[in-house]
Design a protein around this motif. Structure first.
Motif, PDB file in Angstrom:
ATOM      1  N   MET A  60       0.826  -1.208   0.000  1.00  0.00           N
ATOM      2  CA  MET A  60       0.000   0.000   0.000  1.00  0.00           C
ATOM      3  C   MET A  60       0.855   1.252   0.000  1.00  0.00           C
ATOM      4  O   MET A  60       0.576   2.218  -0.725  1.00  0.00           O
ATOM      5  CB  MET A  60      -0.924  -0.002   1.226  1.00  0.00           C
ATOM      6  N   ALA A  61       1.924   1.250   0.816  1.00  0.00           N
ATOM      7  CA  ALA A  61       2.795   2.416   0.886  1.00  0.00           C
ATOM      8  C   ALA A  61       3.558   2.624  -0.413  1.00  0.00           C
ATOM      9  O   ALA A  61       3.807   3.770  -0.821  1.00  0.00           O
ATOM     10  CB  ALA A  61       3.764   2.261   2.055  1.00  0.00           C
ATOM     11  N   GLN A  62       3.934   1.556  -1.087  1.00  0.00           N
ATOM     12  CA  GLN A  62       4.728   1.664  -2.305  1.00  0.00           C
ATOM     13  C   GLN A  62       3.892   2.035  -3.526  1.00  0.00           C
ATOM     14  O   GLN A  62       4.287   2.881  -4.335  1.00  0.00           O
ATOM     15  CB  GLN A  62       5.478   0.355  -2.562  1.00  0.00           C
ATOM     16  N   HIS A  63       2.710   1.391  -3.672  1.00  0.00           N
ATOM     17  CA  HIS A  63       1.929   1.566  -4.890  1.00  0.00           C
ATOM     18  C   HIS A  63       0.763   2.538  -4.734  1.00  0.00           C
ATOM     19  O   HIS A  63       0.332   3.142  -5.723  1.00  0.00           O
ATOM     20  CB  HIS A  63       1.396   0.216  -5.365  1.00  0.00           C
ATOM     21  N   GLY A  64       0.225   2.661  -3.545  1.00  0.00           N
ATOM     22  CA  GLY A  64      -0.875   3.579  -3.330  1.00  0.00           C
ATOM     23  C   GLY A  64      -2.098   3.229  -4.167  1.00  0.00           C
ATOM     24  O   GLY A  64      -2.388   2.050  -4.426  1.00  0.00           O
ATOM     25  N   LEU A  65      -2.805   4.257  -4.628  1.00  0.00           N
ATOM     26  CA  LEU A  65      -4.010   4.038  -5.430  1.00  0.00           C
ATOM     27  C   LEU A  65      -3.699   3.609  -6.855  1.00  0.00           C
ATOM     28  O   LEU A  65      -4.597   3.157  -7.573  1.00  0.00           O
ATOM     29  CB  LEU A  65      -4.863   5.303  -5.451  1.00  0.00           C
ATOM     30  N   SER A  66      -2.453   3.750  -7.283  1.00  0.00           N
ATOM     31  CA  SER A  66      -2.090   3.274  -8.618  1.00  0.00           C
ATOM     32  C   SER A  66      -2.225   1.759  -8.728  1.00  0.00           C
ATOM     33  O   SER A  66      -2.349   1.225  -9.829  1.00  0.00           O
ATOM     34  CB  SER A  66      -0.654   3.686  -8.961  1.00  0.00           C
ATOM     35  N   PHE A  67      -2.217   1.091  -7.607  1.00  0.00           N
ATOM     36  CA  PHE A  67      -2.431  -0.359  -7.596  1.00  0.00           C
ATOM     37  C   PHE A  67      -3.831  -0.699  -8.089  1.00  0.00           C
ATOM     38  O   PHE A  67      -4.029  -1.691  -8.796  1.00  0.00           O
ATOM     39  CB  PHE A  67      -2.232  -0.885  -6.169  1.00  0.00           C
ATOM     40  N   VAL A  68      -4.796   0.142  -7.734  1.00  0.00           N
ATOM     41  CA  VAL A  68      -6.185  -0.095  -8.142  1.00  0.00           C
ATOM     42  C   VAL A  68      -6.411   0.322  -9.583  1.00  0.00           C
ATOM     43  O   VAL A  68      -7.207  -0.309 -10.302  1.00  0.00           O
ATOM     44  CB  VAL A  68      -7.153   0.650  -7.202  1.00  0.00           C
ATOM     45  N   SER A  69      -5.725   1.365 -10.043  1.00  0.00           N
ATOM     46  CA  SER A  69      -5.933   1.863 -11.402  1.00  0.00           C
ATOM     47  C   SER A  69      -4.970   1.265 -12.424  1.00  0.00           C
ATOM     48  O   SER A  69      -5.151   1.441 -13.630  1.00  0.00           O
ATOM     49  CB  SER A  69      -5.799   3.392 -11.426  1.00  0.00           C
ATOM     50  N   GLY A  70      -3.956   0.534 -11.973  1.00  0.00           N
ATOM     51  CA  GLY A  70      -2.996  -0.044 -12.896  1.00  0.00           C
ATOM     52  C   GLY A  70      -3.532  -1.268 -13.612  1.00  0.00           C
ATOM     53  O   GLY A  70      -4.438  -1.951 -13.130  1.00  0.00           O
TER      54      GLY A  70
END
Length: 325
Positions: A60-70
């Protein structure tokens, strides 16, 4: 001599008498046990969230919300995105809900509205409920060897004749969204049917008699009286069925194709959050495990949102059709 029939009316029997001290004690013990079990469930859920969230925190700290949109899942470059899996999870679940929910409610109407004898209805209800006892891996094998070959000629015709429509834009070369959604619909069918049957059975028979007394036909009574009255129970069945579809793993992992893409076509391969977890965990390293735990958190949040929205809709129907505050 005349006997007074009310001479023993003032004597308290074991049935009509006030609760004894033992009754109060038993009631208090039952309340304590019930509250303890409810609190234990809440503690267990919080513990699961704590454990999964703790393992997912680095991702979560590394990817943030980009994890959900990637849209890329590449362990080698440490690129992780689950938007295609979110799409596949919701798309397959909605398709399954449309099919399984429609047939589940129809089966419940057929079994409860005097279309067949009560004993025969009980037999059919048992058969439908037995579908829930079949392991998901068996559904997956059945889908591979029966459903996909059965759908392939239909898919080829739809693609050749109606390929300009996005949902028929690709061919069915093997596993894909359509066979996965069809098998998933069959898997949630027993849940929807069983709860809907109970919702219809809770309606007093005099409600139907009153509808007939107003001059309605059978189908008018079913569609205009019985369905609105049972709407809260039907919505609960649909929400539970949808939640069941969101979390299904093995059958979808075998049938959906495990392809990291977003496509409207019913015949294109896709992927889901649950199947991603199942297929990636056995060989995952520490960094990928953290990303997979983040995926599990996303799946939990989606399930929570679905249940909250479903509960809100159910409460609205209760107030509108049942007149309860």
């Amino acid at each position: 001599m005349a006997v007074n029939p009310f001479q023993h009316a003032d004597s308290a029997s074991s049935v009509s008498g006030p609760p004894s001290g033992g009754d109060y004690l038993a009631d208090s013990i039952f309340r304590i046990i019930a509250l303890s079990c409810a609190a234990l469930i809440v503690v267990l859920i919080l513990y699961i969230l704590w454990e999964i969230g703790g393992l997912a925190l680095p991702a979560m700290a590394q990817h943030g919300l980009s994890f959900v949109s990637g849209t890329t899942w590449n362990v080698g470059t440490q690129e992780f995105g689950v938007l295609p899996e979110i799409w596949g999870t919701l798309y397959s679940s909605f398709l399954a809900l449309i099919l399984g929910g429609t047939f589940g409610v129809a089966i419940a109407i057929f079994l409860t509205q005097d279309f067949i004898h009560a004993r025969l209805a009980a037999v059919f209800r048992t058969i439908v409920e037995l579908l829930a006892a079949i392991p998901s891996v068996v559904y997956g094998l059945w889908g591979i060897y029966v459903v996909i070959p059965m759908l392939r000629p239909v898919a080829e015709w739809l693609h050749s004749e109606l390929g300009f429509i996005p949902i028929f834009g690709t061919e069915l070369s093997g596993p894909g969204m359509a066979p996965a959604a069809l098998v998933l619909a069959i898997m949630i069918l027993p849940t929807v049917a069983a709860i809907t049957v109970d919702a219809f059975r809770r309606i007093p028979y005099k409600v139907k008699e009153a509808a007939y007394g107003m001059g309605t036909t059978r189908w008018e009574a079913i569609l205009k009286v019985m369905l609105p009255t049972a709407s809260s129970g039907i919505l609960a069945a649909l929400v539970l069925g949808f939640g069941r579809a969101l979390g299904e793993t093995m059958a979808l992992a075998m049938l959906i194709g495990n392809s990291n893409q977003i496509n409207l076509s019913l015949f294109a391969p896709a992927n889901t959050l649950a199947s991603l977890l199942a297929s990636s965990f056995p060989e995952a390293g520490q960094i990928e495990v953290q990303a997979l735990m983040y995926t599990a958190v996303v799946l939990l949040l989606i399930t929570l949102i679905v249940n909250i929205v479903g509960f809100g809709i159910q409460q609205y129907t209760v107030r509108k059709f049942e007149g309860k505050a």
